[in-house]
Design an enzyme around this catalytic site. Structure first.
Site, short mmCIF file in Angstrom:
data_model
loop_
_atom_site.label_atom_id
_atom_site.label_comp_id
_atom_site.label_asym_id
_atom_site.label_seq_id
_atom_site.Cartn_x
_atom_site.Cartn_y
_atom_site.Cartn_z
N GLU A 63 -12.65 -3.54 5.22
CA GLU A 63 -11.99 -3.19 3.96
C GLU A 63 -11.86 -4.37 3.02
OE1 GLU A 63 -8.09 -1.27 3.93
OE2 GLU A 63 -8.36 -0.98 1.79
N ASP A 80 -10.64 -1.77 9.66
CA ASP A 80 -9.53 -1.86 8.71
C ASP A 80 -8.49 -2.78 9.35
OD1 ASP A 80 -7.62 -1.65 6.82
OD2 ASP A 80 -7.71 0.54 6.64
N ILE A 82 -5.55 -3.72 8.44
CA ILE A 82 -4.27 -2.99 8.47
C ILE A 82 -4.49 -1.68 7.72
CG2 ILE A 82 -1.82 -2.94 7.86
CD1 ILE A 82 -1.74 -5.95 8.01
N ASP A 83 -4.42 -0.57 8.44
CA ASP A 83 -4.46 0.74 7.79
C ASP A 83 -3.01 1.16 7.57
OD1 ASP A 83 -5.78 3.09 6.78
OD2 ASP A 83 -4.92 4.13 8.50
N THR A 85 -1.39 -0.29 4.59
CA THR A 85 -0.86 -1.55 4.03
C THR A 85 0.39 -1.32 3.17
OG1 THR A 85 -3.06 -2.50 4.07
CG2 THR A 85 -1.47 -3.57 2.64
N ASP A 207 -11.08 3.71 7.36
CA ASP A 207 -9.85 4.47 7.60
C ASP A 207 -10.00 5.41 8.80
OD1 ASP A 207 -8.47 3.53 5.27
OD2 ASP A 207 -9.56 4.97 4.04
P1 2AM Z 1 -4.96 1.54 3.49
O1 2AM Z 1 -3.55 1.14 3.75
O2 2AM Z 1 -5.90 0.89 4.43
O3 2AM Z 1 -5.36 1.31 2.06
C1 2AM Z 1 -5.29 7.52 3.32
O4 2AM Z 1 -4.03 8.11 3.29
C2 2AM Z 1 -5.26 6.03 3.20
O5 2AM Z 1 -4.74 5.65 1.92
C3 2AM Z 1 -4.35 5.35 4.19
O6 2AM Z 1 -4.97 5.26 5.43
C4 2AM Z 1 -4.04 4.04 3.50
O7 2AM Z 1 -5.09 3.11 3.73
C5 2AM Z 1 -4.01 4.46 2.04
N1 2AM Z 1 -2.64 4.72 1.56
C6 2AM Z 1 -1.69 5.48 2.08
N2 2AM Z 1 -0.55 5.52 1.34
C7 2AM Z 1 -0.77 4.73 0.34
C8 2AM Z 1 0.02 4.32 -0.77
N3 2AM Z 1 1.27 4.74 -0.99
N4 2AM Z 1 -0.54 3.49 -1.63
C9 2AM Z 1 -1.81 3.08 -1.43
N5 2AM Z 1 -2.59 3.43 -0.40
C10 2AM Z 1 -2.09 4.23 0.47
CA CA Z 2 -6.30 -1.38 4.91
#
Ligand code: 2AM
Ligand code: CA
Length: 263
Positions: A63, A80, A82-83, A85, A207
């Site tokens: 990512e 990823d 941190i999924d 974040t 993801d």
């Molecule tokens: P990420 O943290 O790696 O960007 C799908 O729901 C994906 O969108 C999540 O796995 C997360 O991936 C991202 N996501 C979820 N909630 C979010 C938020 N409030 N703002 C931005 N990205 C978000």
């Molecule tokens: Ca991420």
């Protein structure tokens, strides 16, 4: 070259010490929804260094920092760091490290570790799925009794109406809707039977690459807009469920609302 799932688990556990550290910086990546922390970068750097030592010559799709080196490699790591974040930056436990290993274009191994939830999921193609050493399996619930994990299109608010219309129609027929903020955590929770249905309009391969292997190895079903498996190289719609007929039913709702993908 021999690689064992235990090798990947050890590296991911070690990487998690960089995630649960106290103190990190938060930056946005061009929009206020799209965050990166110093921990995302530290975890990714650690993982790419250690995993390329495990499998010299392997490719990477990650990512952060536009790391996309996937052409011509037998083995590709999809990561990823941190999924979830946005959760991590707020101290919310719903976040994880996600590492998939793809071999000749096919999912081969997957590890998803959520240190604050205390859950380490893994799967190896053809060998079942596990959480903290115990086998996991999807639920036997009907569509009508199913809990749906889903999300709006966080990074593309102009597509939110498609999502809300689709979610509304599924919601009318299923039990209820949930949202944790981490696609990988949610797909693993379905693998372990804590929820049953899944829809997201557009996700990135990092993801879902590890968690969809965990889900299918746990007996679940996964597809995308065109009925095939979501792409392991470009963004895709992800539909999943505890069984193929519920997966198909979600896809039918999607097709009622969308004649083509908006991307
Ligand atoms: P990420 O943290 O790696 O960007 C799908 O729901 C994906 O969108 C999540 O796995 C997360 O991936 C991202 N996501 C979820 N909630 C979010 C938020 N409030 N703002 C931005 N990205 C978000
Ligand atoms: Ca991420």
């Amino acid at each position: 070259m021999e690689i064992r799932i235990e090798n990947i688990i050890d590296v991911v556990k070690e990487a998690s010490t960089l995630m649960v550290c106290s103190g990190f910086e938060v930056h946005d990546k061009g929009s206020r929804e799209n965050l990166v922390t110093s921990s995302d970068l530290a975890v990714q750097d650690f993982l790419t260094g250690r995993l390329s030592a495990l499998l010299p010559g392997s490719g990477f799709l990650c990512e952060e920092e536009d790391l996309n080196d996937i052409a011509g490699h037998e083995f590709i790591w999809i990561i990823d760091p941190i999924d979830g974040t946005a959760n991590y930056a707020r101290g919310n436990e719903n976040c994880c490290i996600s590492v998939a290993l793809v071999r000749n274009g096919e999912q081969y191994m997957g590890v998803v570790y959520s240190p604050w939830r205390g859950e380490l999921y893994w799967a190896e193609k053809g060998c079942g799925a596990y959480c903290n050493g115990k086998p996991v399996h999807v639920s036997y619930r009907s569509y009508e009794d199913g809990l749906l994990f889903t999300a709006m299109s966080t990074y593309h608010k102009d597509w939110a109406r498609y999502c809300s219309d689709i979610i509304y129609d599924i919601y009318l027929d299923c039990n209820d809707v949930r949202r944790t903020g981490s696609a990988a955590v949610e797909l693993c929770l379905i693998a372990a039977g804590y929820a049953d249905l899944y829809f997201e309009l557009r996700l990135m391969p990092w993801d879902y690459a590890a968690a969809t292997l965990i889900l299918t190895e746990a007996g679940g079903a996964v597809c995308s807009f065109d009925t095939g498996f979501p792409s392991l190289s470009v963004p895709s719609m992800v539909i999943a469920a505890n069984n193929p007929s519920s997966c198909r039913r979600i896809l039918d709702v999607v097709h009622r609302h969308l004649k083509a993908l908006p991307y």
